[in-house]
Design an enzyme around this catalytic site. Structure first.
Site, PDB file in Angstrom:
ATOM      1  N   SER A   1     -19.020 -35.995   5.379  1.00 31.22           N
ATOM      2  CA  SER A   1     -18.061 -35.609   4.339  1.00 31.22           C
ATOM      3  C   SER A   1     -18.089 -36.663   3.231  1.00 31.22           C
ATOM      4  O   SER A   1     -19.130 -36.859   2.611  1.00 31.22           O
ATOM      5  CB  SER A   1     -16.671 -35.442   4.952  1.00 31.22           C
ATOM      6  OG  SER A   1     -15.821 -34.744   4.072  1.00 31.22           O
TER       7      SER A   1
ATOM      8  N   ASP B   1     -19.627 -24.092   6.297  1.00 29.60           N
ATOM      9  CA  ASP B   1     -18.878 -25.159   5.651  1.00 29.60           C
ATOM     10  C   ASP B   1     -18.506 -24.711   4.249  1.00 29.60           C
ATOM     11  O   ASP B   1     -19.300 -24.804   3.320  1.00 29.60           O
ATOM     12  CB  ASP B   1     -19.716 -26.440   5.593  1.00 29.60           C
ATOM     13  CG  ASP B   1     -18.944 -27.604   4.990  1.00 29.60           C
ATOM     14  OD1 ASP B   1     -17.773 -27.409   4.607  1.00 29.60           O
ATOM     15  OD2 ASP B   1     -19.509 -28.704   4.898  1.00 29.60           O
TER      16      ASP B   1
ATOM     17  N   HIS C   1     -17.367 -27.406   8.598  1.00 33.52           N
ATOM     18  CA  HIS C   1     -17.503 -28.802   8.171  1.00 33.52           C
ATOM     19  C   HIS C   1     -17.721 -29.724   9.371  1.00 33.52           C
ATOM     20  O   HIS C   1     -18.189 -30.838   9.225  1.00 33.52           O
ATOM     21  CB  HIS C   1     -16.242 -29.197   7.404  1.00 33.52           C
ATOM     22  CG  HIS C   1     -16.405 -30.353   6.472  1.00 33.52           C
ATOM     23  ND1 HIS C   1     -17.373 -30.414   5.485  1.00 33.52           N
ATOM     24  CD2 HIS C   1     -15.703 -31.519   6.368  1.00 33.52           C
ATOM     25  CE1 HIS C   1     -17.264 -31.555   4.819  1.00 33.52           C
ATOM     26  NE2 HIS C   1     -16.263 -32.244   5.336  1.00 33.52           N
TER      27      HIS C   1
END
Length: 758
Positions: A566, A666, A698
């Site tokens: 991320s 995602d 994600h």
């Protein structure tokens, strides 16, 4: 119930180890209900058991097996109710008894997927109020499996506004709702569930808040529900504002009128509210709220409602200050009352730990009386007050995947200063305090290195984990793990997604920096990353790297790797374009941002980049329109921030071998972000691989997918550091991917395509 001591802590051990839920003690703290789920890579299946742990004897008994049971609630010190997911997509409310050793009596069935059960006693003996969450259609009716499966001949979807998709699903006609009803004990002693009423029908409100809201978004007492919901007047893609509401319930078996709904006004607080809770008795309630709109990492402030029965319901900030910043520089993630309803229990990050705090002073008045820490190690995930004033807590650590403990706050406060170790009366570990994993607390240490911005914080704190087989005088390659967020942190807690011990047991010294922007070190340190993504955080990591090289003689810093997900994946891309990136042997980027315009403008929660980069990338007139919608004043320098910190502006410097991982579901960051990074690496002739999972978001959560993730990651970094390959399975063979299954594929990741790896 626990696995035998592992010869070596591997991803298989991590992913197949029994996962224990937070414990639910009865009121006296004598019995603890919990579930344990275990995944078998031999049978490729998960089993779940419901168990009752006797606190005094330590004996654990099985109440149910191979059933999807959740949301446990005690009715008394023996009987309890829970939810059980059925194979037809429906949900049963079941009753159980510890004394009889059963958990199978069905009190009622809900013709939909339901969760987040809360139950409380009513004034009539044998009657209980029930609130749970389940999806509703546009008309406020229950969203049944039949509605979910109904399809039109065209697959098209038409949208008229923002929030086309969220996290891992496209927005549809269904939305979350709270449903209430009543459980009644019949003459035969068995419970029966009434029909359910949609508490939010016709209000335009949705609770729990998507995508992660649960029982922390509402609470129940015998005549009301308190809950949080996004402000219906504001676009959820442009704002974080959540309001607190109280709904009076006159009858738990009939619809209530709209006049029974009250919004709690807290002037000046335009951000997200969370953790609403009633006192166990009396008229008080409490909740958390943020000041700033569009900023999901703002500091949570603590509010107490002295009297929810008053004609005018007012809320007081318990730790307010004349400066408006609040007297306590920590941001609690949950709030609850002690058993006597006189104090509050708070969980909050604090310098690499997740502590439990208790308030000191009158909670109905604002003052500078700071909360007192009851724990100092590990990470508390749940706290439950017992009737005698003690507190049952659930938590984990870097070496222990689940521990329970009972603490006495009176003894703790009398014997220590804030931040000292708890006076524990009882504890129970799921892993023998890590021994059954071959891990120990002696592997964990901390380092503190100079900050790039000493005006905010003088030092940057990093947790360090060494191998269990560490020997003095030897040198070990270093793995630097970079956390996501960016407003997040590494802490002394367990993870099945990013577990530092997995890398340590491969033979790395693992360093987990908490640079500028990290949480748990004061709000100013967290805020300092705004419009500064590649600035101070990057410089902090550089200083950590250099300090390790100069001061840790056992760390082979010339043989180092960096991994991040991320925001951590963004930082990997940023490193690749800057000097530090070229000092790593290799790097791993999981679901990271490649381009601000492409990645951040395609995300669903636009308030996030608009806040963190202080505006939009377009012209001032449009900026003003967006600012009006979000109540936020944007900086005139926002356009330069979108270019200044964009990793794709520095592609000419990329040269470090990199593994890219990005999954198709995602929707927080598009798959194209990972593909673009991989394509650049390939086109520039830089050694690289690309791993994707069509069925993950994600996060990579499915056990078989997670094992493949670990195989690919560890094989990749070990190859560049000279450590043995984690597995010698051929990535082009079926066994690497868990084997072939008959019928529907549960894991759709495919072997490497193109030129085979040599």
């Amino acid at each position: 119930m626990m696995i035998a001591r592992a010869v070596k802590f591997t991803p298989e051990v991590l992913l197949s180890a029994p996962r224990r839920s937070a414990g639910l003690p009865n009121a006296e703290g004598t019995i603890v209900l919990h579930t344990i789920s275990t995944y078998s890579f031999q049978n490729h299946s998960k089993t779940t058991t419901l168990r009752a742990l006797n606190v005094k004897s330590g004996e654990s008994i099985e109440l149910a097996k191979d059933q999807d049971i959740s949301d446990l609630n005690w009715l008394d010190d023996d009987r309890f109710v829970a939810l059980r997911r059925e194979k037809n997509g429906h949900t049963s409310v079941i009753e159980g008894s510890v004394k009889s050793g059963t958990a199978s009596q069905v009190a009622g069935e809900i013709n939909a997927a339901a969760g987040n059960l809360r139950v409380t006693k009513l004034n009539v003996e044998g009657e209980y109020a029930v609130v749970l969450s389940a999806a509703a259609d546009r008309n406020g009716n229950l969203w049944t499996p039949e509605l979910a499966e109904r399809k039109t001949r065209s697959t098209g979807r038409l949208y008229n506004g923002l929030f086309v998709r969220h996290w891992d699903r496209f927005e549809g006609p269904e939305h979350n709702a709270l449903w209430y009803g009543k459980l009644t004990k019949g003459s035969n002693g068995e419970l029966s569930l009434s029909s359910l009423t949609n508490a939010l029908k016709g209000t335009g409100l949705e609770s729990p808040v998507q995508p992660f809201g649960g029982t922390d978004n509402f609470d129940i007492r015998n005549d009301a529900i308190i809950f949080v919901a996004k402000d219906p007047k504001l676009n959820p893609a442009l704002n974080t504002k959540c309001n607190v509401y109280i709904l009076r319930i006159k009858s738990w078996t009939h619809p209530t009128d709209s006049a029974s709904l009250r919004q709690i006004a807290i002037p000046g607080f335009e951000g997200a509210s969370s953790s609403p809770v009633f006192a166990p008795h009396g008229p008080k309630a409490a909740f958390l709220s943020m000041k700033r709109p569009g900023y999901e990492a703002d500091k949570n402030r603590i509010f107490v409602i002295p009297d929810v029965n008053a004609t005018e319901i007012n809320a007081t900030e318990t730790h307010g200050s004349s400066s408006g910043e609040g007297s306590w520089d920590r941001s609690p993630s949950s709030v609850s009352f002690t058993a006597d309803a006189q104090k509050l229990l708070l969980t909050a990050e604090n310098e690499g730990t997740g502590c439990l705090y208790i308030t000191d002073g009158d909670i109905t008045k604002s003052g500078d009386h700071l909360p007192i820490a009851l724990t100092s190690n590990g990470a508390v995930s749940d706290a439950r007050p017992l009737t005698d004033g003690r507190i049952f807590i659930s938590g984990s650590s870097l070496i222990d995947n689940s521990w329970y403990a009972i603490v006495d706050p009176k003894a703790e406060i009398a014997s220590s200063k804030p931040g000292c170790a708890p006076v524990g009366m009882w504890s129970h570990s799921n892993s023998g305090e890590g021994k059954k994993f071959g891990l120990s607390s002696s592997q964990i240490s901390s380092i503190r290195t100079p900050s790039s911005n000493p005006k905010i914080n003088k030092e940057v704190h990093s947790l360090v984990l060494k191998p269990s087989f560490y020997e003095e005088g030897k040198k070990y390659p270093v793995a630097y793990l970079i956390h996501g967020g960016p407003q997040g942190s590494w802490a002394d807690n367990w993870s099945t997604r990013w577990n530092p011990a997995v890398y340590a047991e491969q033979g790395y010294i693992v360093v987990t920096p908490n640079p500028t922007g990290s949480t748990g070190y004061g709000q100013a340190f967290t805020d300092a990353i705004n419009s500064n993504w590649g600035g101070d955080p990057y410089e902090d990591i550089v200083r950590v790297f250099e300090w390790v090289g100069k001061n840790m003689k056992d760390a082979d810093n010339e043989n180092a790797v960096a991994l991040g997900a991320s925001y951590g994946g963004y930082m990997i891309n940023w490193l690749n374009g800057h000097d530090l990136g070229r000092r790593f042997k290799t790097m791993v980027n999981h679901d990271g941002i490649f381009s601000f315009a492409g990645g951040l403008l395609a995300t669903e929660e636009l308030y996030f980049p608009f806040h963190d980069l202080k505006g939009t990338p377009w012209d001032a007139s449009t900026k003003s329109a967006v600012a009006k919608k979000t109540n936020e004043v944007f900086s005139s320098s926002s356009t330069s921030n979108w270019r200044k910190w964009d990793p794709s502006e520095y592609l000419s410097h990329w040269s470090t071998p990199t593994l890219i991982i990005h999954s198709e579901k995602d929707y927080r960051l598009n798959l194209s972000e990972g593909l673009a990074a991989f394509n650049v690496l390939q086109a520039r002739g830089i050694e690289s691989q690309f791993l994707t999972f069509p069925d993950e978001n994600h996060w990579v959560l499915k056990p078989e997918n997670s094992l493949v993730w670990h195989k690919v990651v560890l094989n990749w970094i070990n190859k560049f550091t000279g450590l043995p390959a984690y597995t010698d399975e051929d990535p082009n063979g079926d066994s690497f991917w868990g084997g072939v299954v008959e019928g529907k594929e549960e894991n759709s990741a495919m072997p490497i395509q193109g030129k085979p790896e040599t």
